[in-house]
Design an enzyme around this catalytic site. Structure first.
Site, PDB file in Angstrom:
ATOM      1  N   GLU A  82      -4.497  -9.151  -5.455  1.00 46.41           N
ATOM      2  CA  GLU A  82      -3.284  -9.211  -6.283  1.00 46.41           C
ATOM      3  C   GLU A  82      -2.201  -8.256  -5.779  1.00 46.41           C
ATOM      4  O   GLU A  82      -1.011  -8.593  -5.754  1.00 46.41           O
ATOM      5  CB  GLU A  82      -3.650  -8.865  -7.743  1.00 46.41           C
ATOM      6  CG  GLU A  82      -2.520  -8.958  -8.727  1.00 46.41           C
ATOM      7  CD  GLU A  82      -1.925 -10.360  -8.825  1.00 46.41           C
ATOM      8  OE1 GLU A  82      -2.607 -11.248  -9.322  1.00 46.41           O
ATOM      9  OE2 GLU A  82      -0.772 -10.543  -8.382  1.00 46.41           O
TER      10      GLU A  82
ATOM     11  N   ASP B 239       7.030  -7.720   6.312  1.00 40.48           N
ATOM     12  CA  ASP B 239       6.218  -7.526   5.111  1.00 40.48           C
ATOM     13  C   ASP B 239       6.511  -8.640   4.091  1.00 40.48           C
ATOM     14  O   ASP B 239       5.586  -9.245   3.533  1.00 40.48           O
ATOM     15  CB  ASP B 239       6.532  -6.143   4.520  1.00 40.48           C
ATOM     16  CG  ASP B 239       5.788  -5.876   3.234  1.00 40.48           C
ATOM     17  OD1 ASP B 239       4.608  -5.506   3.303  1.00 40.48           O
ATOM     18  OD2 ASP B 239       6.382  -6.068   2.148  1.00 40.48           O
TER      19      ASP B 239
ATOM     20  N   GLY C  15       7.015   6.648  -1.030  1.00 37.48           N
ATOM     21  CA  GLY C  15       5.750   5.928  -0.838  1.00 37.48           C
ATOM     22  C   GLY C  15       5.901   4.418  -0.851  1.00 37.48           C
ATOM     23  O   GLY C  15       4.918   3.696  -0.940  1.00 37.48           O
TER      24      GLY C  15
ATOM     25  N   ILE D 105       3.421  -6.384  -9.815  1.00 38.10           N
ATOM     26  CA  ILE D 105       3.681  -7.639 -10.547  1.00 38.10           C
ATOM     27  C   ILE D 105       2.496  -8.590 -10.403  1.00 38.10           C
ATOM     28  O   ILE D 105       2.082  -8.879  -9.281  1.00 38.10           O
ATOM     29  CB  ILE D 105       4.939  -8.352  -9.984  1.00 38.10           C
ATOM     30  CG1 ILE D 105       6.149  -7.421 -10.006  1.00 38.10           C
ATOM     31  CG2 ILE D 105       5.225  -9.641 -10.736  1.00 38.10           C
ATOM     32  CD1 ILE D 105       7.403  -8.035  -9.391  1.00 38.10           C
TER      33      ILE D 105
ATOM     34  N   LYS E   3       4.102 -11.826   2.552  1.00 37.91           N
ATOM     35  CA  LYS E   3       3.933 -12.134   1.127  1.00 37.91           C
ATOM     36  C   LYS E   3       4.304 -13.595   0.847  1.00 37.91           C
ATOM     37  O   LYS E   3       3.644 -14.270   0.054  1.00 37.91           O
ATOM     38  CB  LYS E   3       4.784 -11.177   0.291  1.00 37.91           C
ATOM     39  CG  LYS E   3       4.260  -9.726   0.400  1.00 37.91           C
ATOM     40  CD  LYS E   3       5.269  -8.721  -0.101  1.00 37.91           C
ATOM     41  CE  LYS E   3       4.703  -7.325  -0.068  1.00 37.91           C
ATOM     42  NZ  LYS E   3       5.731  -6.286  -0.285  1.00 37.91           N
TER      43      LYS E   3
ATOM     44  N   VAL F 268       0.910  -8.795  -2.888  1.00 38.62           N
ATOM     45  CA  VAL F 268       2.246  -9.394  -3.062  1.00 38.62           C
ATOM     46  C   VAL F 268       2.937  -8.753  -4.264  1.00 38.62           C
ATOM     47  O   VAL F 268       2.392  -8.755  -5.376  1.00 38.62           O
ATOM     48  CB  VAL F 268       2.168 -10.924  -3.278  1.00 38.62           C
ATOM     49  CG1 VAL F 268       3.562 -11.509  -3.492  1.00 38.62           C
ATOM     50  CG2 VAL F 268       1.501 -11.605  -2.081  1.00 38.62           C
TER      51      VAL F 268
HETATM   52  P1  NAP Z   1      -1.092   5.232   3.348  1.00 38.22           P
HETATM   53  O1  NAP Z   1      -0.399   6.088   2.350  1.00 38.22           O
HETATM   54  O2  NAP Z   1      -0.715   5.352   4.771  1.00 38.22           O
HETATM   55  O3  NAP Z   1      -2.671   5.509   3.187  1.00 38.22           O
HETATM   56  C1  NAP Z   1      -3.622   4.985   4.054  1.00 38.22           C
HETATM   57  C2  NAP Z   1      -4.971   5.677   3.779  1.00 38.22           C
HETATM   58  O4  NAP Z   1      -5.954   4.990   4.531  1.00 38.22           O
HETATM   59  C3  NAP Z   1      -5.039   7.132   4.178  1.00 38.22           C
HETATM   60  O5  NAP Z   1      -5.769   7.870   3.222  1.00 38.22           O
HETATM   61  C4  NAP Z   1      -5.801   7.116   5.507  1.00 38.22           C
HETATM   62  O6  NAP Z   1      -6.635   8.242   5.737  1.00 38.22           O
HETATM   63  C5  NAP Z   1      -6.688   5.910   5.316  1.00 38.22           C
HETATM   64  N1  NAP Z   1      -7.007   5.279   6.591  1.00 38.22           N
HETATM   65  C6  NAP Z   1      -6.164   4.606   7.417  1.00 38.22           C
HETATM   66  N2  NAP Z   1      -6.817   4.171   8.514  1.00 38.22           N
HETATM   67  C7  NAP Z   1      -8.083   4.588   8.369  1.00 38.22           C
HETATM   68  C8  NAP Z   1      -9.256   4.477   9.166  1.00 38.22           C
HETATM   69  N3  NAP Z   1      -9.233   3.839  10.333  1.00 38.22           N
HETATM   70  N4  NAP Z   1     -10.406   5.010   8.714  1.00 38.22           N
HETATM   71  C9  NAP Z   1     -10.438   5.667   7.531  1.00 38.22           C
HETATM   72  N5  NAP Z   1      -9.362   5.810   6.733  1.00 38.22           N
HETATM   73  C10 NAP Z   1      -8.211   5.289   7.147  1.00 38.22           C
HETATM   74  O7  NAP Z   1      -0.923   3.689   2.964  1.00 38.22           O
HETATM   75  P2  NAP Z   1      -0.567   3.069   1.537  1.00 38.22           P
HETATM   76  O8  NAP Z   1       0.912   3.079   1.323  1.00 38.22           O
HETATM   77  O9  NAP Z   1      -1.456   3.646   0.490  1.00 38.22           O
HETATM   78  O10 NAP Z   1      -0.934   1.525   1.798  1.00 38.22           O
HETATM   79  C11 NAP Z   1      -2.264   1.086   1.845  1.00 38.22           C
HETATM   80  C12 NAP Z   1      -2.308  -0.442   1.820  1.00 38.22           C
HETATM   81  O11 NAP Z   1      -1.704  -0.908   0.622  1.00 38.22           O
HETATM   82  C13 NAP Z   1      -1.535  -1.123   2.955  1.00 38.22           C
HETATM   83  O12 NAP Z   1      -2.204  -2.323   3.273  1.00 38.22           O
HETATM   84  C14 NAP Z   1      -0.184  -1.450   2.318  1.00 38.22           C
HETATM   85  O13 NAP Z   1       0.467  -2.528   2.946  1.00 38.22           O
HETATM   86  C15 NAP Z   1      -0.646  -1.826   0.924  1.00 38.22           C
HETATM   87  N6  NAP Z   1       0.356  -1.693  -0.121  1.00 38.22           N
HETATM   88  C16 NAP Z   1       1.094  -0.569  -0.231  1.00 38.22           C
HETATM   89  C17 NAP Z   1       2.023  -0.445  -1.249  1.00 38.22           C
HETATM   90  C18 NAP Z   1       2.857   0.775  -1.414  1.00 38.22           C
HETATM   91  O14 NAP Z   1       3.749   0.775  -2.281  1.00 38.22           O
HETATM   92  N7  NAP Z   1       2.635   1.839  -0.642  1.00 38.22           N
HETATM   93  C19 NAP Z   1       2.185  -1.496  -2.174  1.00 38.22           C
HETATM   94  C20 NAP Z   1       1.394  -2.660  -2.027  1.00 38.22           C
HETATM   95  C21 NAP Z   1       0.484  -2.738  -1.010  1.00 38.22           C
HETATM   96  P3  NAP Z   1      -6.034   9.702   6.045  1.00 38.22           P
HETATM   97  O15 NAP Z   1      -5.348  10.102   4.776  1.00 38.22           O
HETATM   98  O16 NAP Z   1      -7.200  10.530   6.356  1.00 38.22           O
HETATM   99  O17 NAP Z   1      -5.079   9.526   7.177  1.00 38.22           O
HETATM  100  N1  HSE Z   2       6.175  -1.701   1.786  1.00 39.38           N
HETATM  101  C1  HSE Z   2       6.017  -2.616   0.710  1.00 39.38           C
HETATM  102  C2  HSE Z   2       7.321  -2.789  -0.022  1.00 39.38           C
HETATM  103  C3  HSE Z   2       4.955  -2.123  -0.233  1.00 39.38           C
HETATM  104  O1  HSE Z   2       8.233  -1.984   0.192  1.00 39.38           O
HETATM  105  O2  HSE Z   2       7.458  -3.744  -0.791  1.00 39.38           O
HETATM  106  C4  HSE Z   2       4.603  -3.120  -1.314  1.00 39.38           C
HETATM  107  O3  HSE Z   2       3.984  -4.242  -0.766  1.00 39.38           O
END
Ligand code: NAP
Ligand code: HSE
Length: 444
Positions: A145, A217, A203, A152, A221, A148
């Site tokens: 979920e 990105d 973030g 939401i 989606k 995308v």
């Molecule tokens: P992030 O802040 O960069 O966090 C990534 C985490 O994953 C870190 O804790 C990192 O560890 C860990 N990690 C990365 N590669 C790894 C590996 N090879 N082995 C072990 N741990 C690893 O990323 P995020 O923003 O939370 O995003 C995570 C996912 O959610 C992505 O797929 C992103 O597209 C999706 N997403 C993000 C958002 C958003 O608003 N940020 C919204 C929707 C979806 P370390 O801390 O030790 O480096």
């Molecule tokens: N980087 C993405 C955005 C995170 O800005 O919408 C949520 O998927």
């Protein structure tokens, strides 16, 4: 440990049928949010789920760096085998991002009989079909979920609540970072670079924000939603994509003067000529609901033959909204696991609809160009458009740039190939010095 806090590894494994162990892969923006939401929800978990969730392991690259982020640092590991080989872990939550090692970890977890929840659109848009099949073969769930539009709910409505509709169109703002940047540029006159830096520090942006600003990105989606809505496989590579990096303050000012907002729009339409999937900046009239979607908010319109139009609106990125979507999926899996009724999470692809080429789409267009400032230029340009079946709806001539006149032309709705043909000729004409921008304009 505070009252109701998420109980960690000490209790894990001793819960028998009343408890369920989960593992978190990643403790960054989203992983940190998931940790907090699970903790907040702990006091009422038994009432909500008829079970308790215990976070047994958290995988990160560098456990030392995260010791202050968790109540019990012994749950931190950098070794995935401690998770995949542990039969007591039933749900794996992947919030690391990227294709590898995320793909391998999810595949192996599913094959080991664990359900998986992920926020990873890169992976789902590219290899989601394959992973969903593996989930099905192993009688476990794969939910996504949060992949995308952040917080939401849209995947579950498309798969469940709207399943009885023939969906013809999905249109929306599905990237929080670019919407935040465009809002800051338009409402506060902020620089593109400063707005991107702020979105990153909040973030919202991907690890490599190129994916956000170049539209990749949002394209992922759109591919995920189109696959589910139209029951045909749409991949990231099928989506025509343009980002926001060429949008200038000048275009934003012209847009405001003309009564429009510039938004990065994701569009998926099931037409007689095939599936039309595209992501690009669009000029939206100020009275359109999408024009009022600002900052990191996202909104998605879905048009179904029975329901009519429905709009989903909320935060599209960020720690807690995204964690809400991830934890909602975790709770669904937990409920199903408790009653031994894991449902099929497959995307139900049973059609093979061709992808419509971008040349064949219809739109009206805004073109800003620098032209020679002398009599007859406008007539030359108008005849080039006319010869290519493009009619002009509006012409604005305001600024002078280095002795050149700046022209803004808005066309009526035409096939994209006609605009492209006209632009080829305009570019080779001696009166046009530069076509500075071309932006599609919303039309019904
Ligand atoms: P992030 O802040 O960069 O966090 C990534 C985490 O994953 C870190 O804790 C990192 O560890 C860990 N990690 C990365 N590669 C790894 C590996 N090879 N082995 C072990 N741990 C690893 O990323 P995020 O923003 O939370 O995003 C995570 C996912 O959610 C992505 O797929 C992103 O597209 C999706 N997403 C993000 C958002 C958003 O608003 N940020 C919204 C929707 C979806 P370390 O801390 O030790 O480096
Ligand atoms: N980087 C993405 C955005 C995170 O800005 O919408 C949520 O998927």
């Amino acid at each position: 440990m505070p009252d109701g806090a998420l109980e960690l590894s000490e209790k894990a494994g001793k819960m028998g049928k009343d408890g369920m162990n989960i593992a978190l892969l990643g403790l960054g923006t989203v992983g940190g949010g998931v940790y907090k939401v699970l903790k907040r929800q702990a006091p009422e978990m038994m009432q909500k789920l008829n079970t308790e969730l215990h976070l047994k392991k958290v995988l990160v690259r560098n456990p030392k760096r995260h010791e202050m982020d968790v109540d019990d640092p012994s749950i931190l590991t950098c070794n995935f085998e401690e998770i995949v080989d542990d039969p007591e872990i039933e749900i794996v939550v992947e919030v690391m991002g990227g294709i590898e090692p995320a793909y391998t970890y999810i595949r192996d977890a599913l094959k080991a009989g664990k359900s998986v929840v992920t926020a990873n659109k890169d992976l789902i848009a590219d290899r989601g079909g394959e992973l969903l099949e593996i989930a099905e073969e192993n009688n476990v769930e794969l939910r996504f979920e949060a992949s995308v539009a952040g917080g939401i709910p849209i995947i579950s409505p498309l798969k469940n609540s709207l399943a009885a509709n023939e969906i013809s169109e999905i249109m929306g703002i599905v990237n929080g970072t670019t919407n935040f940047i465009l809002s800051k540029m338009s409402d506060e006159g902020m620089d593109y670079a400063d707005a991107l830096a702020e979105a990153t520090s909040l973030g919202y942006a991907e690890a490599d924000p190129t994916a956000d600003v170049e539209g990749h990105d949002a394209a992922r989606k759109v591919a995920i939603m189109a696959t589910i809505a139209f029951h045909t496989r749409v991949t990231f590579r099928d989506v025509y994509t343009e980002g926001i990096t060429k949008i200038s303050q000048k275009d934003i000012r012209y847009a405001n003067a003309l009564g429009w907002k510039i938004k990065l729009i994701g569009l998926a339409q099931n037409t007689d000529e095939g599936v039309e999937v595209r992501v690009h900046p669009m000029l939206i009239p100020l009275n359109h609901p999408l024009a009022t979607v600002s900052g990191s908010y996202n909104a998605v319109y879905v048009m179904g033959d029975a329901v009519g139009d429905v709009m989903f609106y909320g935060y599209g990125a960020g720690e807690m909204p995204t964690a809400s979507a991830v934890c909602g999926d975790v709770f669904s899996v937990a409920r199903h696991t408790v009653i031994h009724a894991q449902g099929s999470t497959r995307d139900n692809v049973y059609r093979k609809i061709p992808i419509k080429r971008i040349d064949n789409i219809c739109s009206s267009y805004y073109l800003r160009m620098e032209v020679e400032d002398k009599p007859g230029v406008l007539a030359t340009i108008a005849s080039i458009f006319g010869n290519n079946s493009v009619s002009i709806e509006q012409v604005i001539q305001k600024d002078k740039v280095n002795d050149l006149a700046e022209l803004v032309i808005v066309t009526s709705k035409v096939r994209e190939r006609h605009i492209r043909d006209a632009m080829l000729i305009l570019n080779s004409s001696s009166v046009v010095k530069n076509i500075a921008s071309v932006i599609r304009v919303y039309s019904e």
